[in-house]
Motif scaffolding. Structure first.
Motif, PDB file in Angstrom:
ATOM      1  N   SER A  36       0.840  -1.189   0.000  1.00 30.93           N
ATOM      2  CA  SER A  36       0.000   0.000   0.000  1.00 30.93           C
ATOM      3  C   SER A  36       0.879   1.244   0.000  1.00 30.93           C
ATOM      4  CB  SER A  36      -0.914   0.007   1.226  1.00 30.93           C
ATOM      5  OG  SER A  36      -1.590   1.240   1.333  1.00 30.93           O
ATOM      6  N   ASP A 260      -7.726  -5.317  11.881  1.00 30.81           N
ATOM      7  CA  ASP A 260      -7.609  -5.945  10.565  1.00 30.81           C
ATOM      8  C   ASP A 260      -7.949  -7.431  10.617  1.00 30.81           C
ATOM      9  OD1 ASP A 260      -6.218  -7.318   8.271  1.00 30.81           O
ATOM     10  OD2 ASP A 260      -5.817  -5.239   7.732  1.00 30.81           O
ATOM     11  N   THR A 264     -11.435  -9.285   9.099  1.00 29.77           N
ATOM     12  CA  THR A 264     -11.348 -10.363   8.107  1.00 29.77           C
ATOM     13  C   THR A 264     -12.142 -11.582   8.568  1.00 29.77           C
ATOM     14  OG1 THR A 264      -9.148  -9.607   7.415  1.00 29.77           O
ATOM     15  CG2 THR A 264      -9.779 -11.872   6.840  1.00 29.77           C
ATOM     16  N   ARG A 267     -15.915 -11.750   8.037  1.00 31.35           N
ATOM     17  CA  ARG A 267     -16.386 -12.041   6.671  1.00 31.35           C
ATOM     18  C   ARG A 267     -16.285 -13.529   6.346  1.00 31.35           C
ATOM     19  NH1 ARG A 267     -13.863  -7.079   6.496  1.00 31.35           N
ATOM     20  NH2 ARG A 267     -14.650  -5.490   5.064  1.00 31.35           N
ATOM     21  N   GLN A 303     -20.326  -7.988   5.418  1.00 30.40           N
ATOM     22  CA  GLN A 303     -19.950  -7.322   6.660  1.00 30.40           C
ATOM     23  C   GLN A 303     -21.084  -7.311   7.678  1.00 30.40           C
ATOM     24  OE1 GLN A 303     -18.815  -3.725   4.512  1.00 30.40           O
ATOM     25  NE2 GLN A 303     -16.782  -3.849   5.423  1.00 30.40           N
ATOM     26  N   ASP A 386     -13.755   0.305   8.629  1.00 32.38           N
ATOM     27  CA  ASP A 386     -13.285  -1.052   8.375  1.00 32.38           C
ATOM     28  C   ASP A 386     -11.778  -1.028   8.152  1.00 32.38           C
ATOM     29  OD1 ASP A 386     -12.764  -3.611   7.591  1.00 32.38           O
ATOM     30  OD2 ASP A 386     -14.421  -3.750   6.185  1.00 32.38           O
ATOM     31  N   THR A 389     -10.739  -2.492   4.463  1.00 30.40           N
ATOM     32  CA  THR A 389     -10.944  -1.640   3.281  1.00 30.40           C
ATOM     33  C   THR A 389     -10.429  -0.234   3.497  1.00 30.40           C
ATOM     34  OG1 THR A 389     -13.162  -0.999   4.023  1.00 30.40           O
ATOM     35  CG2 THR A 389     -12.973  -2.976   2.650  1.00 30.40           C
ATOM     36  N   LYS A 390     -10.093   0.140   4.759  1.00 26.13           N
ATOM     37  CA  LYS A 390      -9.614   1.482   5.101  1.00 26.13           C
ATOM     38  C   LYS A 390     -10.638   2.549   4.767  1.00 26.13           C
ATOM     39  CE  LYS A 390      -5.432   0.193   6.444  1.00 26.13           C
ATOM     40  NZ  LYS A 390      -5.557  -1.255   6.310  1.00 26.13           N
ATOM     41  N   CYS A 391     -11.921   2.223   4.917  1.00 25.20           N
ATOM     42  CA  CYS A 391     -12.957   3.195   4.675  1.00 25.20           C
ATOM     43  C   CYS A 391     -14.176   2.872   5.558  1.00 25.20           C
ATOM     44  CB  CYS A 391     -13.363   3.239   3.196  1.00 25.20           C
ATOM     45  SG  CYS A 391     -14.027   1.687   2.583  1.00 25.20           S
TER      46      CYS A 391
END
Length: 398
Positions: A36, A260, A264, A267, A303, A386, A389-391
């Motif tokens: 990233s 993180d 995960t 899901r 989610q 989240d 997804t960093k959003c």
């Protein structure tokens, strides 16, 4: 990853070309490792608390320098020394900080200045050794261990204060253990790990909330909000007749999605449905499929949370003649894989109903605050951050 662990450049002048080259190599390798453009910044001011573009992180390292307390680069692939509990606790405290950020309604990367200072102070407390050179406990972990001891042995607040002072006298003079039960409780509760006390009617008729928040007597049954002495009928205004403890579920869900690994795992159900027709997890059940058919929009987002509720009462005391009861209300998160779903660490205590008698058929009165949050999560959803997804996204639950 070996070259990123080269720390020789840290001992050079930040104005030297060798230092700049080392810092540049560090951020480049960190970018490759995280896959990233945004990486955690380990400079003196950010202390692994914020993500920035790797070029910005490079500038911070040159201008500010690396955080001197960050000796083991656990956020960049270096393994913590598991024999040194402080290294492990530092990693956990950083995760707690990120979880705490995820609870902010604002951009988690840019919380308000006051909030930012508050959170940085919390992480500092969590990472501070119990005393200089202590390898076993930090200020936070020692407080948590002592809290556990208090709960396990039923120590009174005054008795716990005496124990704290006794332990402090045994430790070096410059130890960081909070000096009282009040200060220790304040330190732990700042991470929103506490509960709400909700006054309840002695006869299980109502909770003193919403329109009844300031009522002294429940209008239907006429019972006092406060304890009434049986012999004299005198009202003790400082002693509540009954108290419900509610552990809000929304902040905890926010913390889960802020991690993180946990985000995960939440899901897991979406891609692990059984292919042989056997029920190995609730995702394979007919009830799960029924929900999918009736509410396809809800089912389309992996989610969204599927919850199960369970409760039962027990006598918390050794005296078998005691009528006092304790009813915990537990939520199970069915999104999680089988290995985690029913672990005690994954079960969410949402309500604790204590009192001189069992709630019986009136338990719905005590469920009201939990039901309100569940209705909110079902009808409108709650905005959450989240970590995967960093959003932000809108979480719903049923």
């Amino acid at each position: 990853m070996e070259d990123i662990m080269d720390k020789e450049w840290l001992h050079l002048s930040r104005f030297s070309e060798q230092y700049k080259a080392g810092a540049r190599n560090f951020v480049e390798r960190a970018r490759e490792n995280s896959n990233s453009e945004m990486i955690v910044c380990p400079c003196v001011k950010r202390r692994n608390l914020m993500h920035h573009h790797y070029d910005i992180v490079y500038k911070h390292l040159v201008i500010q320098g690396m955080d001197p307390a960050y000796s083991v680069w656990i956020f960049y692939g270096e393994q913590p020394n598991t024999s040194n509990l402080v290294d492990v606790q530092m990693l956990e405290s950083r995760r707690m900080f990120e979880d705490f950020y995820a609870q902010c309604d604002e951009d988690p990367e840019n919380p308000p200045d006051g909030r930012k200072k508050e959170l940085e102070s919390l992480v500092h407390d969590a990472e501070t050794p119990l005393y200089p050179g202590c390898k076993a406990f930090t200020k936070m972990s020692a407080s948590v261990v002592m809290f556990k001891h208090k709960a396990s042995h039923g120590l009174s607040d005054s008795g716990f204060d005496e124990l704290i002072n006794l332990v402090r006298d045994m430790l070096p003079e410059n130890n960081t253990l909070p000096s009282s039960f009040y200060k220790m409780k304040k330190l732990v509760n700042t991470f929103d790990l506490g509960y709400e006390k909700i006054h309840a009617c002695y006869n299980d008729c109502c909770l003193y909330r919403k329109e009844l928040e300031h009522a002294k007597v429940y209008p239907k049954c006429g019972s006092s909000r406060w304890k009434v002495k049986k012999r004299t009928k005198k009202i003790e205004k400082k002693v509540l007749a009954r108290v419900l403890r509610y552990f809000p579920i929304i902040p905890r869900l926010k913390r889960m999605f802020g991690i993180d690994e946990m985000s995960t795992q939440l899901r897991w159900h979406a891609s692990n449905k059984s292919s042989d027709g056997k029920i190995k997890h609730p995702v394979d059940s007919l009830s799960w499929e029924t929900i999918n058919r009736r509410w396809p929009h809800f089912a389309s987002d992996p989610q969204n949370i599927r919850l199960g509720l369970a409760t039962d009462g027990f006598n918390p005391f050794k005296d078998l003649n005691s009528k006092y009861s304790c009813w915990p209300v537990i939520l199970t998160i069915y999104n999680l894989p089988p290995s985690l779903c029913m672990l005690k660490e994954s079960l969410m205590l949402s309500l604790l109903i204590l009192g001189p008698k069992q709630p019986g058929n009136d338990i719905d009165v005590f469920l009201a605050p939990l039901v309100d949050d569940l209705i909110l999560l079902w009808n409108d959803g709650v905005e959450m951050y989240d970590a995967v997804t960093k959003c932000t996204f809108n979480l719903k639950a049923n």
